[in-house]
Scaffold this motif. Structure first.
Motif, PDB file in Angstrom:
ATOM      1  N   HIS A 113     -14.592   7.109   8.467  1.00 16.96           N
ATOM      2  CA  HIS A 113     -13.456   7.901   7.797  1.00 16.96           C
ATOM      3  C   HIS A 113     -12.581   7.311   7.782  1.00 16.96           C
ATOM      4  CE1 HIS A 113     -15.941  11.646   8.981  1.00 16.96           C
ATOM      5  NE2 HIS A 113     -14.229  12.335   8.182  1.00 16.96           N
ATOM      6  N   VAL A 114     -12.320   5.763   9.225  1.00 21.15           N
ATOM      7  CA  VAL A 114     -11.351   4.640   8.699  1.00 21.15           C
ATOM      8  C   VAL A 114     -11.618   4.098   7.379  1.00 21.15           C
ATOM      9  CG1 VAL A 114     -10.465   2.800  10.191  1.00 21.15           C
ATOM     10  CG2 VAL A 114     -11.806   5.051  11.463  1.00 21.15           C
ATOM     11  N   LYS A 115     -12.527   3.713   7.483  1.00 14.90           N
ATOM     12  CA  LYS A 115     -12.419   3.008   6.064  1.00 14.90           C
ATOM     13  C   LYS A 115     -12.757   3.618   4.799  1.00 14.90           C
ATOM     14  CE  LYS A 115     -16.613   1.091   2.665  1.00 14.90           C
ATOM     15  NZ  LYS A 115     -15.983   1.732   1.648  1.00 14.90           N
ATOM     16  N   GLY A 116     -11.988   5.365   4.447  1.00 15.05           N
ATOM     17  CA  GLY A 116     -11.793   5.727   3.605  1.00 15.05           C
ATOM     18  C   GLY A 116     -10.271   5.309   3.617  1.00 15.05           C
ATOM     19  N   PHE A 117      -9.624   5.489   4.411  1.00 15.81           N
ATOM     20  CA  PHE A 117      -8.237   5.430   4.912  1.00 15.81           C
ATOM     21  C   PHE A 117      -8.217   3.851   4.218  1.00 15.81           C
ATOM     22  CE2 PHE A 117      -4.129   3.393   7.314  1.00 15.81           C
ATOM     23  CZ  PHE A 117      -3.316   4.145   6.605  1.00 15.81           C
ATOM     24  N   TRP A 118      -9.496   2.718   4.249  1.00 15.87           N
ATOM     25  CA  TRP A 118      -8.697   1.216   4.107  1.00 15.87           C
ATOM     26  C   TRP A 118      -8.832   1.393   2.499  1.00 15.87           C
ATOM     27  CZ3 TRP A 118     -11.450  -2.150   1.582  1.00 15.87           C
ATOM     28  CH2 TRP A 118     -11.231  -3.589   1.412  1.00 15.87           C
ATOM     29  N   ASN A 119      -9.482   2.428   2.243  1.00 13.79           N
ATOM     30  CA  ASN A 119     -10.212   2.542   0.438  1.00 13.79           C
ATOM     31  C   ASN A 119      -8.692   2.739   0.238  1.00 13.79           C
ATOM     32  OD1 ASN A 119     -12.758   1.691   0.529  1.00 13.79           O
ATOM     33  ND2 ASN A 119     -12.995   3.942   0.955  1.00 13.79           N
ATOM     34  N   PHE A 120      -8.027   3.958   0.504  1.00 15.20           N
ATOM     35  CA  PHE A 120      -6.752   4.757   0.274  1.00 15.20           C
ATOM     36  C   PHE A 120      -5.847   3.097   0.150  1.00 15.20           C
ATOM     37  CE2 PHE A 120      -8.488   8.674  -0.143  1.00 15.20           C
ATOM     38  CZ  PHE A 120      -7.256   9.387  -0.691  1.00 15.20           C
ATOM     39  N   MET A 121      -5.479   2.455   0.978  1.00 13.11           N
ATOM     40  CA  MET A 121      -4.419   1.476   1.029  1.00 13.11           C
ATOM     41  C   MET A 121      -4.852   0.191  -0.068  1.00 13.11           C
ATOM     42  SD  MET A 121      -2.153   3.196   3.370  1.00 13.11           S
ATOM     43  CE  MET A 121      -1.254   0.741   2.937  1.00 13.11           C
ATOM     44  N   LEU A 122      -6.136  -0.541  -0.018  1.00 17.31           N
ATOM     45  CA  LEU A 122      -6.974  -0.931  -1.844  1.00 17.31           C
ATOM     46  C   LEU A 122      -5.743  -0.272  -2.231  1.00 17.31           C
ATOM     47  CD1 LEU A 122      -8.700  -3.721  -2.357  1.00 17.31           C
ATOM     48  CD2 LEU A 122     -10.361  -1.793  -2.119  1.00 17.31           C
ATOM     49  N   LEU A 123      -6.124   0.762  -2.843  1.00 11.17           N
ATOM     50  CA  LEU A 123      -6.141   1.616  -4.392  1.00 11.17           C
ATOM     51  C   LEU A 123      -4.166   1.740  -4.602  1.00 11.17           C
ATOM     52  CD1 LEU A 123      -6.746   3.458  -6.510  1.00 11.17           C
ATOM     53  CD2 LEU A 123      -6.047   5.234  -5.223  1.00 11.17           C
ATOM     54  N   PHE A 124      -3.893   2.033  -3.156  1.00 12.27           N
ATOM     55  CA  PHE A 124      -2.178   1.880  -3.460  1.00 12.27           C
ATOM     56  C   PHE A 124      -1.781  -0.264  -3.909  1.00 12.27           C
ATOM     57  CE2 PHE A 124       2.343   1.067  -1.615  1.00 12.27           C
ATOM     58  CZ  PHE A 124       2.214   1.694  -2.024  1.00 12.27           C
ATOM     59  N   PHE A 125      -2.298  -0.582  -3.438  1.00  6.85           N
ATOM     60  CA  PHE A 125      -1.456  -2.046  -3.035  1.00  6.85           C
ATOM     61  C   PHE A 125      -2.142  -2.355  -4.747  1.00  6.85           C
ATOM     62  CE2 PHE A 125      -0.385  -1.884   0.451  1.00  6.85           C
ATOM     63  CZ  PHE A 125       1.038  -2.544   0.524  1.00  6.85           C
ATOM     64  N   SER A 126      -3.188  -2.136  -5.435  1.00  8.35           N
ATOM     65  CA  SER A 126      -4.237  -2.061  -6.461  1.00  8.35           C
ATOM     66  C   SER A 126      -3.028  -1.846  -7.555  1.00  8.35           C
ATOM     67  CB  SER A 126      -5.368  -1.460  -6.591  1.00  8.35           C
ATOM     68  OG  SER A 126      -6.352  -2.478  -5.695  1.00  8.35           O
ATOM     69  N   PHE A 127      -3.040  -0.011  -7.581  1.00 12.27           N
ATOM     70  CA  PHE A 127      -2.095   0.259  -8.363  1.00 12.27           C
ATOM     71  C   PHE A 127      -0.774  -0.153  -8.631  1.00 12.27           C
ATOM     72  CE2 PHE A 127      -4.703   4.547  -9.210  1.00 12.27           C
ATOM     73  CZ  PHE A 127      -5.477   3.553  -9.784  1.00 12.27           C
ATOM     74  N   LEU A 128      -0.131  -0.479  -7.349  1.00 11.04           N
ATOM     75  CA  LEU A 128       1.223  -1.222  -7.407  1.00 11.04           C
ATOM     76  C   LEU A 128       1.613  -2.625  -8.154  1.00 11.04           C
ATOM     77  CD1 LEU A 128       3.647  -1.695  -5.881  1.00 11.04           C
ATOM     78  CD2 LEU A 128       3.367  -2.682  -3.881  1.00 11.04           C
ATOM     79  N   PHE A 129       0.194  -3.738  -7.694  1.00  7.47           N
ATOM     80  CA  PHE A 129       0.178  -4.516  -8.274  1.00  7.47           C
ATOM     81  C   PHE A 129      -0.084  -4.488 -10.283  1.00  7.47           C
ATOM     82  CE2 PHE A 129      -1.955  -8.419 -10.506  1.00  7.47           C
ATOM     83  CZ  PHE A 129      -1.234  -9.291  -9.843  1.00  7.47           C
ATOM     84  N   VAL A 130      -0.084  -3.451 -10.574  1.00  7.35           N
ATOM     85  CA  VAL A 130      -0.401  -3.237 -12.147  1.00  7.35           C
ATOM     86  C   VAL A 130       0.866  -2.243 -12.640  1.00  7.35           C
ATOM     87  CG1 VAL A 130      -2.095  -2.188 -13.901  1.00  7.35           C
ATOM     88  CG2 VAL A 130      -3.223  -3.166 -11.847  1.00  7.35           C
ATOM     89  N   PHE A 131       0.973  -1.570 -11.620  1.00  8.74           N
ATOM     90  CA  PHE A 131       2.110  -0.542 -12.231  1.00  8.74           C
ATOM     91  C   PHE A 131       3.032  -1.243 -12.172  1.00  8.74           C
ATOM     92  CE2 PHE A 131       5.481   2.410 -10.756  1.00  8.74           C
ATOM     93  CZ  PHE A 131       5.255   3.082 -12.165  1.00  8.74           C
ATOM     94  N   PHE A 132       3.948  -2.693 -11.229  1.00  4.09           N
ATOM     95  CA  PHE A 132       5.430  -2.779 -10.762  1.00  4.09           C
ATOM     96  C   PHE A 132       5.359  -4.416 -11.170  1.00  4.09           C
ATOM     97  CE2 PHE A 132       8.700  -3.655  -8.019  1.00  4.09           C
ATOM     98  CZ  PHE A 132       9.575  -3.414  -8.791  1.00  4.09           C
ATOM     99  N   GLU A 133       5.697  -4.002 -12.100  1.00  2.00           N
ATOM    100  CA  GLU A 133       5.757  -5.640 -13.094  1.00  2.00           C
ATOM    101  C   GLU A 133       6.868  -6.788 -11.864  1.00  2.00           C
ATOM    102  OE1 GLU A 133       8.948  -3.503 -14.717  1.00  2.00           O
ATOM    103  OE2 GLU A 133       7.226  -2.422 -14.960  1.00  2.00           O
ATOM    104  N   LYS A 134       7.429  -6.455 -11.115  1.00  2.00           N
ATOM    105  CA  LYS A 134       7.862  -7.433 -10.581  1.00  2.00           C
ATOM    106  C   LYS A 134       7.657  -8.207  -8.926  1.00  2.00           C
ATOM    107  CE  LYS A 134      12.748  -5.705 -11.506  1.00  2.00           C
ATOM    108  NZ  LYS A 134      13.964  -4.803 -10.718  1.00  2.00           N
ATOM    109  N   ARG A 135       7.808  -9.157  -9.103  1.00  2.00           N
ATOM    110  CA  ARG A 135       6.816  -9.604  -8.118  1.00  2.00           C
ATOM    111  C   ARG A 135       5.389  -9.831  -7.637  1.00  2.00           C
ATOM    112  NH1 ARG A 135      12.342 -10.340  -3.487  1.00  2.00           N
ATOM    113  NH2 ARG A 135      13.703 -11.149  -5.227  1.00  2.00           N
ATOM    114  N   LYS A 136       4.618 -10.148  -8.566  1.00  2.00           N
ATOM    115  CA  LYS A 136       3.147  -9.363  -8.060  1.00  2.00           C
ATOM    116  C   LYS A 136       2.331 -10.551  -7.168  1.00  2.00           C
ATOM    117  CE  LYS A 136       2.487  -7.612 -12.995  1.00  2.00           C
ATOM    118  NZ  LYS A 136       1.943  -6.248 -12.142  1.00  2.00           N
TER     119      LYS A 136
END
Length: 795
Positions: A289-312
């Protein structure tokens, strides 16, 4: 603004997505086994395979499409699930490349790496969430409404697959609707999205069940399953809160650095789902279950890197650091083991394409072999015949092992009845005409070091406290028919076995204070307790999780047993007397004289609470439950479980040995520590029970085994006590070594204890075997392997 893709870009994205799918190709474990969660794959594959009508009323954390998560080789289920997973991966990969292209970036190296990481680490429920999120992100970039429909469809499928997947995708969808409404203030558009979503949910339900009946109950049931999860299934490992605070600051860092409207919308889209994932992961707080939350944070920053153009680069550094800190804290979670990567999966893909039939046959063979332990004898099969039957509390492998006529109840496993409403669904089921003719009550011994009997629930809970209303309904409707080593067989009775419940008193109590129970009476005595949190407790419960609650029983012989309880179910009745520990035994247990309630942090709950004593009488005029002529307290209540004799106290040592007897004897032998290679077994202690018991005077016997083990925390070894008649296991107890490994490369004590009350067949070559199986990939070292066998008689 919509940005159309050229044919060249579409082909390029599809080729890269397909390549990523092959490199990370996954085939599901397509077998099932006895146990708690082991039979669930069979349940949902059986239902989808032509028995959907049976599942219409089921309310469980796994939904009717759960076979897509746990497919078996039943019909084409496994192939459908693998292909569905491949399609979702392909879709997610394509959308990530598309998102990257919307930033006018032609560099596909980093997006391709992100795709590989997500597809390698994520199970299907996280891939589904990621796919839904990517659709909403593309819409926020382009305003292309065509991306909303696939997101709503995938969200609807997630709801029918697993409650957690449905919850996080639903929160994401509701966040998206609110963001859109706040941006354009068009209530018609928000209602249009919401109505489309509801239409898709209803359409899937209609396709599954051919009727809309039951849909509102299913939705409300999913909400109920989330209500008391944090107090019902929680573990409490030590967290490094300094690390977690640093993680929070790193999570918020981009918001402080950038003052960007698009970034704000990104955070608003994810924040609700991330909080739900935090609650889900930190409530249970085991490694999965804890790894599940870790997965969500990985997804959040992965999409942030792709979605947001500034200061990657800043996004990359802050996200990487946050994930590292979370992983460090994860090492303290229950059952922690290092994250495993499958690596390049071309061979897996090749085997799936060219050896599909062989893989299917292997899964079916493994399943059939594993469930043989639950094969019933001929007498029980003749008794049950073709009549309907259910399994309590969870081991449904009895059904396929014996080809029984299954009639399921709404909440499939007792521990999942977290609230009174869920409990009542099962209680009403057993009162209704839909109640099965028979009930197999599987006996589970989950505590291996201390002997708390064979009627335990998960997480050190007492089974008769899991769903109080259901237990009373069940005992009222069903009478004991047969007793066996591993299960009890109950048959539906025409007459009620229990009387109406009556209140026999009340008392005010405090935490950590012993409370005397009412004087001995006949019937089922329960304590109805309502606990309440103070303001601090409610805040902590909302932001993190509830405290651990437990009840301790002091018996007449001064022995004390402590079990965890679910607070929301406590108001419906905590079982007190008679405290049944060994239902397979004909002997009564000592009565409970005092009880004590504890909370892991009394500061967050109100100091005082009221206990209302409730007594449910047993109809002694019913001959099926009438006790014998001996006079003992609670005789009719004990008789509900076929107990009609006083517990004997005389113990006799039948066998005791530590690392002795040579290899040529039927026993194990090693004078020093012994190394067990990967996949190998230790020398097995084999005792002939005809010789050991030598007469029928013993009413029961106990086996206690202990061993010192030196191994890594990744060790996958099992200590086993088994009683076998030829190839048939009459009784079987095993414990996983990794549960006891506190420190690697040092000696760790492992112990297990099995009591056998049922009469063992004589002169039929029945053997007692004790051994260790190293099923892992690393050697383990054992020493001081000890076995003691004691017997007792009533003479």
């Amino acid at each position: 603004m919509t940005q159309a893709l050229s044919l060249k870009e579409i082909v390029k994205f599809l080729v890269l997505s397909g390549l990523a799918g092959i490199l990370t190709f996954t085939v599901f474990d397509h077998y099932y086994e006895p146990g708690i969660d082991g039979p669930l794959p069979w349940v949902f594959n059986y239902l989808i395979g032509g028995h959907m009508a049976l599942g219409k009323d089921i309310i469980f954390p796994h939904g009717p499409l759960a076979f897509l998560t746990y497919p078996l080789c039943m019909g084409n289920n496994w192939l459908v699930a693998v292909l569905f997973f491949c399609m979702i991966k392909l879709f997610l990969s394509f959308t990530i490349f598309y998102l990257n292209g919307l930033n006018n970036s032609s560099n596909l190296a980093m997006p391709f790496l992100i795709v590989l990481i997500l597809c390698e680490l994520f199970t299907i429920q996280y891939i589904l969430f990621a796919a839904v999120a990517s659709c909403y992100l593309i819409y926020l970039k382009t305003n292309a409404k065509g991306w909303i429909l696939p997101a709503l469809l995938l969200c609807s499928l997630a709801i029918y697959m697993k409650s957690f997947a449905g919850a996080v995708t639903s929160v994401l969808t509701l966040s998206f609707i609110l963001i859109q409404f706040s941006a354009d203030r068009k209530i018609s558009q928000a209602l249009g999205i919401l109505s489309t979503w509801i239409f898709l949910l209803l359409s899937i339900w209609l396709l599954l069940y051919k009727t809309f009946q039951g849909f509102p109950r299913f939705v409300f049931g999913q909400f109920q399953l989330m209500q008391d999860n944090s107090s019902a299934v929680s573990f409490y490992p030590d967290n490094n809160w300094w690390l977690l605070v640093c993680c929070l600051l790193l999570f918020l860092l981009p918001l402080f650095i950038h003052r960007d409207r698009q970034l704000n919308r990104y955070y608003l889209l994810f924040i609700g789902s991330l909080f739900a994932a935090w609650k889900y992961g930190m409530a249970r707080e085991d490694v999965g279950h804890v790894k599940g939350f870790w997965n969500f944070m990985l997804l959040f920053f992965s999409f942030l890197f792709v979605f947001f153009e500034k200061r990657k680069f800043l996004t990359l550094i802050s996200g990487t650091l946050l994930l590292c800190l979370l992983y460090v804290n994860m090492t303290s979670s229950v059952g922690y083991k290092e994250m495993e990567l499958n690596g390049i999966a071309i061979n897996v893909f090749r085997d799936f394409v060219f050896h599909t039939k062989k893989l299917q046959e292997e899964g079916s063979t493994l399943s059939e072999k594993s469930i043989k332990i639950n094969k019933l004898d001929e007498n029980s099969m003749r008794t049950i015949g073709l009549k309907t039957i259910d399994i309590y509390p969870w081991d449904y492998s009895y059904i396929p092992a014996n080809n029984l006529n299954w009639q399921p109840r709404p909440v499939l496993q007792s521990y999942a009845s977290y609230t009174s409403w869920l409990d009542r669904q099962n209680a009403e089921h057993f009162k209704s005409d839909r109640a099965p003719d028979f009930l197999i009550w599987g006996l589970s011994k989950l505590s291996t070091v201390t002997d708390k009997g064979n009627i335990e629930s998960i997480d050190d809970r007492y089974l008769l406290n899991d769903e109080p209303n259901t237990i009373i309904s069940l005992l009222n409707r069903y009478q004991l028919k047969e007793k066996h080593l591993n299960f009890l067989l109950f048959e539906k009775s025409k007459d009620g076995l229990l009387q109406d419940e009556k209140k026999i008193g009340a008392v005010n109590a405090k935490w950590d204070e012993w409370i005397n129970v009412p004087e001995e009476q006949d019937g089922v005595l329960r304590a109805k307790v309502s606990f309440s949190e103070n303001s601090l407790g409610k805040i902590k419960s909302f932001l993190y999780k509830d405290e651990e609650f437990s009840v301790s029983y002091q018996l007449a012989d001064q022995e004390v047993f402590t079990f965890r309880i679910v607070p929301k179910n406590a108001k419906d009745g905590i079982w007190v007397n008679p405290l049944i520990l060994h239902p397979e035994s004909k002997f009564t247990e000592p009565l409970v004289k005092r009880i004590l309630f504890q909370c892991s942090n009394p500061k967050v709950v109100n100091e005082q609470f009221e206990i209302s004593w409730a007594l449910t009488g047993v109809n002694s005029t019913n001959h099926s439950v009438r006790a014998d002529s001996s006079d003992y307290p609670y005789r009719n209540a004990f008789s509900l479980f076929g107990k009609k004799k006083a517990l004997p106290s005389q113990l006799t040592t039948l066998f005791s040995a530590t690392n002795k007897l040579d290899k040529n004897s039927p026993h194990w032998s090693f004078p020093y520590s012994h190394i067990i290679s990967p996949g190998a077994f230790s020398s097995t202690l084999v005792l002939d029970l005809d010789t050991l018991l030598n007469s029928s005077k013993f009413d029961f016997f106990s086996v206690f085994s202990s061993v010192q083990i030196k191994a890594s925390k990744n060790a996958k070894a099992t200590c086993v006590i088994s009683i076998e008649k030829g190839d048939v296991k009459l009784a079987y107890l095993s414990v996983n070594v990794h549960e006891f490994i506190k420190e690697a490369d040092t000696w760790n004590p492992v112990a297990l204890h099995q009591t056998i009350y049922e009469k063992i067949p004589r002169n039929e070559n029945v053997k007692l075997k004790v051994y260790i199986w190293n099923s892992g990939n690393e050697p383990i070292t054992i020493d001081n392997f000890k076995v003691d066998v004691t017997g007792s008689n009533s003479n």
